[in-house]
Design a protein around this motif. Structure first.
Motif, PDB file in Angstrom:
ATOM      1  N   CYS A  68      14.259  24.200 -14.963  1.00 43.76           N
ATOM      2  CA  CYS A  68      14.157  22.828 -14.427  1.00 43.76           C
ATOM      3  C   CYS A  68      13.143  22.689 -13.299  1.00 43.76           C
ATOM      4  CB  CYS A  68      15.517  22.360 -13.910  1.00 43.76           C
ATOM      5  SG  CYS A  68      16.832  22.374 -15.148  1.00 43.76           S
ATOM      6  N   THR A 122      13.160  17.997  -7.324  1.00 45.89           N
ATOM      7  CA  THR A 122      13.273  16.771  -8.112  1.00 45.89           C
ATOM      8  C   THR A 122      12.224  15.728  -7.719  1.00 45.89           C
ATOM      9  OG1 THR A 122      14.812  15.696  -6.575  1.00 45.89           O
ATOM     10  CG2 THR A 122      15.761  17.121  -8.279  1.00 45.89           C
ATOM     11  N   ARG A 174      18.362  10.157  -5.381  1.00 43.39           N
ATOM     12  CA  ARG A 174      19.330  10.046  -6.458  1.00 43.39           C
ATOM     13  C   ARG A 174      19.236   8.709  -7.191  1.00 43.39           C
ATOM     14  NH1 ARG A 174      23.874  13.009  -6.753  1.00 43.39           N
ATOM     15  NH2 ARG A 174      24.006  11.901  -8.736  1.00 43.39           N
ATOM     16  N   ASN A 203      14.237   9.031  -9.383  1.00 40.68           N
ATOM     17  CA  ASN A 203      14.118  10.059 -10.415  1.00 40.68           C
ATOM     18  C   ASN A 203      14.860  11.339 -10.055  1.00 40.68           C
ATOM     19  OD1 ASN A 203      11.847  10.285  -8.390  1.00 40.68           O
ATOM     20  ND2 ASN A 203      11.646  12.273  -9.425  1.00 40.68           N
ATOM     21  N   THR A 221      18.060  12.243 -10.061  1.00 43.78           N
ATOM     22  CA  THR A 221      19.312  12.637 -10.702  1.00 43.78           C
ATOM     23  C   THR A 221      19.016  13.300 -12.035  1.00 43.78           C
ATOM     24  OG1 THR A 221      20.620  10.884  -9.662  1.00 43.78           O
ATOM     25  CG2 THR A 221      21.487  11.825 -11.692  1.00 43.78           C
ATOM     26  N   GLN A 222      19.338  14.574 -12.107  1.00 43.49           N
ATOM     27  CA  GLN A 222      19.254  15.309 -13.374  1.00 43.49           C
ATOM     28  C   GLN A 222      20.678  15.526 -13.891  1.00 43.49           C
ATOM     29  OE1 GLN A 222      16.951  18.880 -12.711  1.00 43.49           O
ATOM     30  NE2 GLN A 222      15.084  17.746 -12.202  1.00 43.49           N
ATOM     31  N   SER A 223      20.776  15.998 -15.095  1.00 43.63           N
ATOM     32  CA  SER A 223      22.113  16.219 -15.658  1.00 43.63           C
ATOM     33  C   SER A 223      22.905  17.220 -14.808  1.00 43.63           C
ATOM     34  CB  SER A 223      22.004  16.714 -17.101  1.00 43.63           C
ATOM     35  OG  SER A 223      21.250  17.916 -17.173  1.00 43.63           O
ATOM     36  N   HIS A 259      23.021  17.381 -11.598  1.00 47.95           N
ATOM     37  CA  HIS A 259      23.655  16.673 -10.485  1.00 47.95           C
ATOM     38  C   HIS A 259      24.933  15.984 -10.941  1.00 47.95           C
ATOM     39  CE1 HIS A 259      19.454  17.105  -9.179  1.00 47.95           C
ATOM     40  NE2 HIS A 259      19.915  17.047  -7.946  1.00 47.95           N
ATOM     41  N   ARG A 260      24.860  15.311 -12.061  1.00 45.96           N
ATOM     42  CA  ARG A 260      26.047  14.634 -12.581  1.00 45.96           C
ATOM     43  C   ARG A 260      27.131  15.643 -12.974  1.00 45.96           C
ATOM     44  NH1 ARG A 260      27.145   9.523 -11.164  1.00 45.96           N
ATOM     45  NH2 ARG A 260      25.572   8.015 -11.806  1.00 45.96           N
ATOM     46  N   PRO A 284      17.252  21.719  -8.340  1.00 41.57           N
ATOM     47  CA  PRO A 284      18.115  22.226  -9.406  1.00 41.57           C
ATOM     48  C   PRO A 284      18.747  23.577  -9.104  1.00 41.57           C
ATOM     49  CG  PRO A 284      16.087  21.333 -10.323  1.00 41.57           C
ATOM     50  CD  PRO A 284      15.915  21.324  -8.843  1.00 41.57           C
TER      51      PRO A 284
END
Length: 404
Positions: free
Chosen positions: A75, A79, A83, A86, A88-90, A92-93, A280
Motif C-alpha cells: 500500500c 496516504t 480521512r 483520499n 481512508t483506505q480499506s 482504516h475501516r 498503512p
C-alpha cells in the motif's frame, strides 16, 4: 521591537537551571537504539527502560512488525490526505471495525494521534451552549480540546464523585448538554478513576460521560477494555477515547461509541478533517498488536504482577511511591534539588524514568514517574530497585524503610 520569543525567557531560565543542576537536558533524552522492549541504548550504555508507557511490550511485536512490512510493500508508506478526502483506505475501516468490536460498540473513529482523539472529540461534541465538566488533573489534550470548543468549562476535584455531583447540581441550565470527562488511569500518578461512582452521578444528573482510557486500555478489565470494564459500568459510558501508543506500542488514537451520530462527528471534527490519516504500515501494525493483546491475556496478569513487585520494592526502600498499585508508579520527592540529581544519577547507573517538575505535577512536588511493562523480568525490576536505592543514598534523598 518586541521579540516573539520574549515570552519564553522564563522557560529558558528554568531549563538552564535544570541542565546546570544535572549536566543534561532530561526532556531531550535520545534512545539511540532499542535492544528490546525493556532495554535501550542511551548515551552509549544499555539502559533499563522504566519510562516508556509500553505496558505490554508490544512495540517489538513480531506480528506487528511483519504486518507493517507487508502493508508498506503493498500500500505504500503514506496516504497523503485526510480521512474525509483520499486518506481512508480499506485498512482504516477494517481497524475501526476491529476496535469497535473489541469494545463491543457500534462504531469507532481512528485519529492520527491520541492527542487528536481528545482534541477532536471534545471540541466537536461540546458547543457554546454546553458544559464540559473536567477532572482537575485531566491531561493536557483534554484541556486543549476544551479550549478549542466554545463550551463553558467547570473543573471538579480530582477523583471526587461528590464534588462532581455538587457542581452538576448547581447548574441551572436545563437546555444545555453536559459532558463529564475523566480518565481511567491518570498518567502522572497512576491514580485510577472511581468509575462506578462517576457513572452513578452521570445517571442521576442526565449528563454524558467520556472516559479517556489511554493508560488503562489493555491494562484494566477482564478483557483489557479499561477502567469502565473493570468496574462493570461500560454501558454508562457514552464515549471512550484512547491511544494506540501505550499498550499497543504504535501510534494513533480512537473514539468508540454506540451513538449513531458518531458518523456525523466525522464531518465536524477539525483534527480529524484536516490531518493526514495514519499511514498503512501503522494501521496494519496496530491491528496486529491488537490481535496480540487479545490472544495473550497473560500479558495483563504479568503486567500487574510486575507493578506489584516494583511498588513493594519502593515501599521497602522507603521511597514515597503512589498509593495504588498500577503500571504507573510515581516516586514523589520533596524538592527539585533532590529530584534533578537523582534522575541524572539513575540514568548514569542504567535506569531511565520520567522526570516531572512543578508546576506540571499535581501537588507541586517533583516526581520520578515510572511505568512498568509485562515484559520486564523480575531480575530487571530488582536491578532497577537496587539502582533506585543507590541513587537515593548518593543524592541525599531521605528514606523511610517499611518496618520489619
Amino acid at each position: 521591537m518586541t521579540s516573539l520569543f520574549s515570552k519564553f525567557e522564563g522557560l529558558a531560565g528554568a531549563l538552564g537551571s535544570v541542565v546546570a543542576a544535572g549536566g543534561r537536558n532530561p526532556f531531550a533524552v535520545v534512545i539511540e537504539k532499542p535492544v528490546s522492549s525493556t532495554v535501550g541504548i542511551i548515551e552509549g550504555r544499555e539502559t533499563l527502560l522504566f519510562g516508556t508507557n509500553n505496558y505490554l511490550g508490544l512495540s517489538q511485536s513480531e506480528r506487528a512488525i511483519k504486518a507493517a512490512q507487508a502493508a508498506a510493500e503493498t500500500c505504500g508508506v503514506g496516504t497523503t490526505g485526510s480521512r474525509i478526502a483520499n486518506g481512508t483506505q480499506s485498512l482504516h475501516r477494517h481497524l475501526e471495525r476491529k476496535i469497535a468490536d473489541f469494545f463491543k460498540r457500534r462504531d469507532a473513529m481512528v485519529f492520527s494521534t491520541g492527542y487528536q482523539a481528545n482534541l477532536g472529540m471534545i471540541s466537536a461534541l461540546a458547543g457554546k451552549d454546553d458544559y464540559l465538566i473536567l477532572d482537575a488533573d485531566s491531561h493536557a489534550s483534554i484541556y486543549d480540546g476544551s479550549r478549542l470548543s466554545a463550551a463553558q468549562v467547570i473543573r471538579f476535584r480530582h477523583n471526587s464523585p461528590d464534588d462532581l455531583y455538587k457542581r452538576l447540581k448547581r447548574l441551572d441550565a436545563p437546555n444545555s448538554a453536559k459532558l463529564i470527562v475523566v480518565e481511567g488511569i491518570y498518567s502522572m500518578t497512576g491514580n485510577v478513576a472511581p468509575m462506578a461512582e462517576f457513572a452513578a452521578v452521570k445517571r442521576e444528573t442526565g449528563a454524558y460521560l467520556m472516559v479517556d482510557e489511554a493508560h488503562s486500555f489493555g491494562v484494566l478489565g477482564e478483557h483489557g477494555r479499561g477502567a469502565a470494564e473493570a468496574e462493570g459500568v461500560e454501558a454508562d459510558v457514552d464515549f471512550i477515547v484512547g491511544t494506540f501508543s501505550k499498550s499497543l506500542g504504535t501510534v494513533g488514537g480512537y473514539c468508540v461509541s454506540d451513538h449513531p451520530e458518531l458518523e456525523l462527528v466525522r464531518l465536524n471534527c477539525r483534527p480529524y478533517m484536516f490531518t493526514a490519516s495514519l499511514p498503512p504500515e501503522v494501521i496494519a501494525a496496530t491491528g496486529a498488536a491488537l490481535e496480540d493483546m487479545i490472544a495473550q491475556p497473560e500479558l495483563r496478569r504479568q503486567l500487574m504482577d510486575n507493578a506489584a513487585q516494583l511498588h513493594a520494592g519502593f515501599t521497602k526502600l522507603g521511597l514515597n511511591a503512589s498509593k495504588r498499585v498500577s503500571p504507573v508508579i510515581a516516586v514523589t520527592l520533596e524538592t527539585v534539588e533532590q529530584a534533578i540529581p537523582m534522575w541524572n544519577r539513575l540514568l548514569e547507573l542504567g535506569v531511565y524514568v520520567n522526570l516531572s517538575l512543578p508546576p506540571a505535577t499535581p501537588d507541586s512536588r517533583p516526581l520520578l514517574r515510572c511505568s512498568v511493562m509485562a515484559t520486564h523480568t523480575a531480575a530487571q525490576i530488582d536491578q532497577a530497585l537496587a539502582i533506585f536505592g543507590q541513587a537515593a543514598v548518593e543524592c541525599g534523598v531521605p528514606l523511610q524503610p517499611e518496618a520489619a
